[in-house]
Design an enzyme around this catalytic site. Structure first.
Site, mmCIF file in Angstrom:
data_model
loop_
_atom_site.group_PDB
_atom_site.id
_atom_site.type_symbol
_atom_site.label_atom_id
_atom_site.label_comp_id
_atom_site.label_asym_id
_atom_site.label_seq_id
_atom_site.Cartn_x
_atom_site.Cartn_y
_atom_site.Cartn_z
ATOM 1 N N SER A 8 0.846 -1.198 0.000
ATOM 2 C CA SER A 8 0.000 0.000 0.000
ATOM 3 C C SER A 8 0.879 1.246 0.000
ATOM 4 O O SER A 8 1.615 1.514 0.957
ATOM 5 C CB SER A 8 -0.894 0.005 1.238
ATOM 6 N N HIS A 33 -1.189 -1.094 -4.339
ATOM 7 C CA HIS A 33 -2.480 -0.761 -3.729
ATOM 8 C C HIS A 33 -2.492 0.742 -3.460
ATOM 9 O O HIS A 33 -1.591 1.285 -2.816
ATOM 10 C CB HIS A 33 -2.670 -1.552 -2.437
ATOM 11 N N ASP A 35 -4.715 3.905 -2.008
ATOM 12 C CA ASP A 35 -5.852 4.265 -1.156
ATOM 13 C C ASP A 35 -6.283 5.705 -1.387
ATOM 14 O O ASP A 35 -5.539 6.638 -1.091
ATOM 15 C CB ASP A 35 -5.464 4.094 0.315
ATOM 16 N N MET A 37 -8.889 8.526 -0.243
ATOM 17 C CA MET A 37 -9.809 8.857 0.864
ATOM 18 C C MET A 37 -10.271 10.300 0.714
ATOM 19 O O MET A 37 -9.468 11.181 0.391
ATOM 20 C CB MET A 37 -9.092 8.696 2.207
ATOM 21 N N HIS A 66 -8.327 1.668 -4.474
ATOM 22 C CA HIS A 66 -9.338 1.423 -3.446
ATOM 23 C C HIS A 66 -9.974 2.772 -3.099
ATOM 24 O O HIS A 66 -9.331 3.615 -2.463
ATOM 25 C CB HIS A 66 -8.627 0.789 -2.231
ATOM 26 N N MET A 68 -12.190 5.015 -1.058
ATOM 27 C CA MET A 68 -12.914 5.198 0.200
ATOM 28 C C MET A 68 -13.563 6.571 0.124
ATOM 29 O O MET A 68 -13.134 7.534 0.791
ATOM 30 C CB MET A 68 -11.941 5.071 1.381
ATOM 31 N N MET A 137 -12.201 -5.723 4.446
ATOM 32 C CA MET A 137 -11.453 -4.795 5.310
ATOM 33 C C MET A 137 -11.200 -5.481 6.656
ATOM 34 O O MET A 137 -12.140 -5.881 7.344
ATOM 35 C CB MET A 137 -12.238 -3.499 5.537
ATOM 36 N N ASP A 175 -7.316 -6.333 3.423
ATOM 37 C CA ASP A 175 -6.742 -4.987 3.545
ATOM 38 C C ASP A 175 -6.763 -4.499 4.986
ATOM 39 O O ASP A 175 -7.833 -4.206 5.538
ATOM 40 C CB ASP A 175 -7.530 -4.030 2.639
HETATM 41 C C1 DX5 Z 1 -6.816 1.452 5.293
HETATM 42 C C2 DX5 Z 1 -6.312 1.267 3.891
HETATM 43 C C3 DX5 Z 1 -5.238 0.251 3.771
HETATM 44 C C4 DX5 Z 1 -3.964 0.604 4.482
HETATM 45 C C5 DX5 Z 1 -3.342 -0.665 4.941
HETATM 46 O O1 DX5 Z 1 -7.917 2.276 5.274
HETATM 47 O O2 DX5 Z 1 -7.372 0.861 3.030
HETATM 48 O O3 DX5 Z 1 -4.980 -0.087 2.418
HETATM 49 O O4 DX5 Z 1 -3.050 1.305 3.659
HETATM 50 O O5 DX5 Z 1 -2.258 -0.360 5.730
HETATM 51 P P1 DX5 Z 1 -1.646 -1.365 6.794
HETATM 52 O O6 DX5 Z 1 -1.135 -2.557 6.025
HETATM 53 O O7 DX5 Z 1 -0.570 -0.556 7.426
HETATM 54 O O8 DX5 Z 1 -2.745 -1.749 7.747
HETATM 55 ZN ZN ZN Z 2 -6.862 -0.002 0.985
#
Ligand code: DX5
Ligand code: ZN
Length: 224
Positions: A8, A33, A35, A37, A66, A68, A137, A175
Site C-alpha cells: 500500500s 495498492h 488508497d 480517501m 481502493h 474510500m 477490510m 486490507d
Molecule cells: C486502510 C487502507 C489500507 C492501508 C493498509 O484504510 O485501506 O490499504 O493502507 O495499511 P496497513 O497494512 O498498514 O494496515
Molecule cells: Zn486499501
C-alpha cells in the site's frame, strides 16, 4: 498456488515517491495498492488524480485503486484515465452498487467491492458473480498501521464458500493489519491477495519484506 502481494503506497515516503515506486517495481510485489480517501466516507484525506497519475506513469505493475469515497460513481472514468487497472468501491458507499460495477467494467477496469468490518459477507450474495475482486477490510478504513481484526478469518472463509457456491472467479483481497505472522493463515483460509502498508514500508528492508510476504503467501493445497 501463490498469493498476490499488494504493497500500500499510503505508507510510502512521499518525498521519495519515485524511489518507493521503483522499489515495488523491482520487488516480488504483484500490484500497487492505492488508497483514495475523501475526508467524508473516512476521517482522512489522501491522494487525488494528480498523484495517482504520477504513480501510474512510474509503475510497471497494475494499480489496484481502493476508493474510500462517497459517490464513487461520479468519478469512475477519471480514475480509469488516471491509470487504475482495478477500481474498488465500498459497499457502504453505493446505493446502486450493481450499476457502479457495470460502470467500472465499461471502462475496461477490473471491478471490486470492499466491505467494512461490520458488513456481512452474505450481503454480496446477489452481486458476487459480477465481481472481479472483493476487499475484506480487516481494519476500519482510514489509516495505515492499525491492528488486524481477527473476525476477518471467519469472513474470508464465508466469502470463499459463497464464491465457490456460485462458481464465480472473484479474488479475495485482505486490507489492513497484514503481517508476516498472519499472511500464511489468510491465504490458507481462502485469500488470494494481501495488502500490506506498515509491514512493508516501516521495515528496515522493504524489498526483503515483500519477498518474505510472498513466501509466506505460498500455499500448497493438500492433494487428495
Ligand atoms: C486502510 C487502507 C489500507 C492501508 C493498509 O484504510 O485501506 O490499504 O493502507 O495499511 P496497513 O497494512 O498498514 O494496515
Ligand atoms: Zn486499501
Amino acid at each position: 498456488m501463490s498469493g498476490l502481494i499488494a504493497p500500500s503506497i499510503l505508507s510510502a515516503d512521499f518525498t521519495r515517491l519515485r524511489e518507493e515506486v521503483d522499489m515495488i517495481n523491482h520487488s516480488e510485489a504483484d500490484w500497487f495498492h492505492v488508497d483514495v480517501m475523501d475526508g467524508v466516507f473516512v476521517p482522512n484525506i489522501t491522494m487525488g488524480f494528480l498523484v495517482v497519475k504520477a504513480i501510474a506513469r512510474m509503475a510497471t505493475k497494475p494499480l489496484d485503486v481502493h476508493l474510500m469515497t462517497v459517490h464513487p460513481e461520479h468519478y469512475i472514468q477519471q480514475w480509469r484515465d488516471a491509470g487504475a487497472q482495478h477500481i474498488t468501491v465500498h459497499y457502504e458507499a453505493c446505493t446502486h452498487l450493481h450499476r457502479v460495477i457495470q460502470q467500472i467494467k465499461l471502462t475496461g477496469a477490473k471491478a471490486g467491492v470492499a466491505i467494512n468490518p461490520h458488513t456481512p459477507v452474505s450481503l454480496l450474495k446477489d452481486i458476487i458473480s459480477d465481481l472481479d475482486i472483493v476487499i475484506v477490510m480487516s481494519v476500519n478504513p482510514g489509516f495505515g498501521g492499525q491492528a488486524f481484526i481477527p473476525h476477518t478469518f471467519k469472513k474470508v472463509s464465508e466469502l470463499s464458500d459463497l464464491i465457490h457456491s456460485q462458481n464465480a472467479s472473484t479474488l479475495i483481497e485482505i486490507d489492513g493489519g497484514v503481517t508476516l505472522e498472519n499472511a500464511t493463515m489468510l491465504i490458507e483460509t481462502g485469500a488470494d491477495s494481501l495488502v500490506a502498508g506498515n509491514t512493508v514500508f516501516n521495515s528496515p528492508n522493504p524489498t526483503e519484506t515483500i519477498r518474505l510476504l510472498k513466501k509466506a503467501a505460498k500455499h500448497n493445497k493438500p492433494t487428495l
